[in-house]
Write an enzyme that holds these catalytic residues in place. Sequence first.
Site, mmCIF file in Angstrom:
data_model
loop_
_atom_site.group_PDB
_atom_site.id
_atom_site.type_symbol
_atom_site.label_atom_id
_atom_site.label_comp_id
_atom_site.label_asym_id
_atom_site.label_seq_id
_atom_site.Cartn_x
_atom_site.Cartn_y
_atom_site.Cartn_z
ATOM 1 C CG HIS A 156 -0.412 0.218 2.530
ATOM 2 N ND1 HIS A 156 -0.117 -0.817 3.397
ATOM 3 C CD2 HIS A 156 -0.074 1.347 3.192
ATOM 4 C CE1 HIS A 156 0.367 -0.316 4.526
ATOM 5 N NE2 HIS A 156 0.397 0.999 4.430
ATOM 6 C CG ASP A 187 0.111 -4.089 2.780
ATOM 7 O OD1 ASP A 187 0.269 -3.558 1.669
ATOM 8 O OD2 ASP A 187 0.044 -3.450 3.839
ATOM 9 C CB SER A 271 3.152 1.995 5.884
ATOM 10 O OG SER A 271 1.907 1.916 6.492
#
Length: 435
Positions: A156, A187, A271
């Site tokens: 992402h 992911d 992230s």
Amino acid sequence: MSQSYDPNDAAHAGGSEPAGGPESGPGWAYGATPSYGAGPGYPGGAGYGGGAGYGGGFTSEPPPPPRRSHRRGLIATGVVALMAGAAAGGLIGSMNTTPTGTATATSKTVLSASQIAARVDPGLVDVVSTDGDEQATSAGTGIVLTSTGEVLTNNHVIEGATAIKVTDIGNGKTYTAKVVGYDATQDVAVIQLENASGLTVASLGDSSTVASGDTVVALGNAEGKGGTPSVASGTVTGLNESITASDELSGVSEQLTGLLETNADIQPGDSGGSLVNSYGQVIGMDTAASSGYSLQSPASQGSTGSSTEQAYAIPINEALSIAKQIEAGTTSADVHIGATAFLGVEVQSASSSFGGQAASGVTVAGTLSGSPAANAGLTQGDVITAVAGQSIADSHALSQALVKYHPGDSISVTWTDTSGQSHTSTLTLASGPAA
């Protein structure tokens, strides 16, 4: 035990395969598995990287003006269950333990947070993704796997990107990056920095040895500010967690399993960053949080700065197993290698319909002018029922069907038009943004 990444040491992806999340609004079909939408202008069914759509949830209306920077990432909307057994992925026993670059130092002595940061920071990068179509940028983090610039990050983080710039913390240089491959259902993505050499490689630990209560430190590009990575200390509060992870703004969601849970105060922008043990070894990749954040967001988006109650990381063993499959060029039902294929059809979820007539398949909300779908004659209200001979029940299935294909590949598409007539045409897929 310390691991280092060897791209020539191929392994199969490990861990449980998560179930697909609920369908959501429309999106351009780019041929990747459903993932976690971006911010405004990115929600959708089969979109950039499958799941992150292009057009902000619109149907037949044009998209709203995009914001120049936006939240992208994952909010853990609920812990579904604890998984039984060992951590997903397990130890990759055949992994080469010879450093592939100038590896960050590790210690057998418990280190302070500042000592850990000094040792781990050089093996991190700041990642800035740009979507030229939407005039939007977003920021995240990455973990250096090889001295020549192979970097591990979350899918992402680079989802929907038409351009990726990466700044290496170790040398301060900024590089252009390309996507090597990704597994959107897990992911995980691997990107390659162009013309990079001599980078400091992250020192990787063994996530199968992590225990609840272990002290950890999370490092990353908090708030997308760049520069020296942020440091957040905490403990491991759970193992083998399953969560429903969704984008804060788009609502697109997926199930992730086998995660490490921590109470470290992970922020937007972290992230793809490192979750590190007391010895300075990376044991997880920061991925999701349960507070009102997405984990990828530049500071200009207006983050509130509230504390994260729970955060989640992909165990490094699982992430590396997928990375090795990507590096080996092994395409699967979930792993896409290389450039993303573009169909160019904006779709509704399986339950959507035009004119009050429900249909089994994926309803077309529109097509991009000049795209393969438009050139084949697909228009608003048509229902795609099969791709490459595979029946399509919903936008998740459409995305899954396209994962193994690349720009230039020819596939058959079958659809029913608004008068009920069936059509089949062979389309040559175009290039789309990164997933």
